[in-house]
Design an enzyme around this catalytic site. Structure first.
Site, short mmCIF file in Angstrom:
data_model
loop_
_atom_site.label_atom_id
_atom_site.label_comp_id
_atom_site.label_asym_id
_atom_site.label_seq_id
_atom_site.Cartn_x
_atom_site.Cartn_y
_atom_site.Cartn_z
N GLY A 42 34.43 34.04 40.54
CA GLY A 42 35.22 33.10 39.75
C GLY A 42 36.21 32.36 40.63
O GLY A 42 36.02 32.23 41.83
N CYS A 43 37.29 31.89 40.02
CA CYS A 43 38.34 31.20 40.78
C CYS A 43 38.81 32.09 41.92
O CYS A 43 39.08 33.27 41.73
CB CYS A 43 39.51 30.87 39.85
SG CYS A 43 40.92 30.13 40.69
#
Length: 211
Positions: A14-15
């Site tokens: 993810g981020c």
């Protein structure tokens, strides 16, 4: 604080801001950097990422923290099936290995987790082709939200590159995100292979930081 006995692995979950802090706070991780990998686009940037994913690259000392431990932290802290309800290549569950030994360990950990009832993670496993470093503003993102910390650290790490690569900055980035605490960091610093005078100087400095 890279040792002669180190390995490198690149992960996407993810981020990349939170994984940078999550892994940066672990003893045995000597450097973390965020960037783009897993695709074919040349020279990606945050605004023009192409087919790459956000990743965190970490150097680690396997005598202190094993790749198996890192992978268990990885799979225990994100949902590979649907990361942040986002579908697309920017956010993918991704493990990029550097040699056949790492590949074997990755597949063994995946199989072990499946046997333990955790299910086989929907994670892409592939050899690393290239890791592109992200822009400075993305490195040690949570630490950089504290101007006093940056001011205090400037004499030790006068350039963005030195701050990005520093073990101490990785730990403090984890602290800024809430993954660790000052007592734990201080305890670890007193085990580092530097003189006791250097250890205490670093400890005095970080204790003066206003969070």
């Amino acid at each position: 604080m890279k040792t002669s006995n180190h390995q490198t692995v690149t992960l996407g979950m993810g981020c990349f801001w939170s994984p940078d802090a999550l892994f940066g706070q672990l003893a045995g991780i000597t450097r973390t950097r965020v960037g783009f990998a897993g695709g074919t686009t040349e020279n990606p940037t945050y605004r023009q990422m192409g087919d790459h994913s956000e990743t965190v690259e970490m150097d680690f000392d396997p005598s202190i923290v094993s790749l198996e431990t890192i992978l268990h932290v990885f799979w225990s802290n994100h949902n590979p099936v649907n990361i942040n309800d986002y579908k697309g290549r920017q956010y993918r569950s991704l493990v990029l290995y550097r040699n056949p030994i790492q590949m074997d360990i990755i597949h063994k950990v995946m199989a072990d987790r499946e046997v333990q009832g955790n299910g086989r993670p929907d994670t892409e496993v592939a050899p690393l082709i290239h890791f592109y470093l992200a822009e400075d503003r993305h490195q040690k993102y949570y630490l950089k939200r504290y101007p006093d910390a940056l001011d205090k650290l400037k004499p030790l790490f006068p350039t963005d590159e030195e701050l990005t690569n520093a073990t101490l900055a990785a730990r403090l980035n984890g602290l800024a995100k809430g993954y660790t605490n000052m007592d734990k960091i201080i305890h670890e610093i007193r085990t580092w292979l530097i003189s006791s005078e250097e250890q205490e100087e670093i400890i005095r400095l970080i204790r003066r930081i206003k969070w």
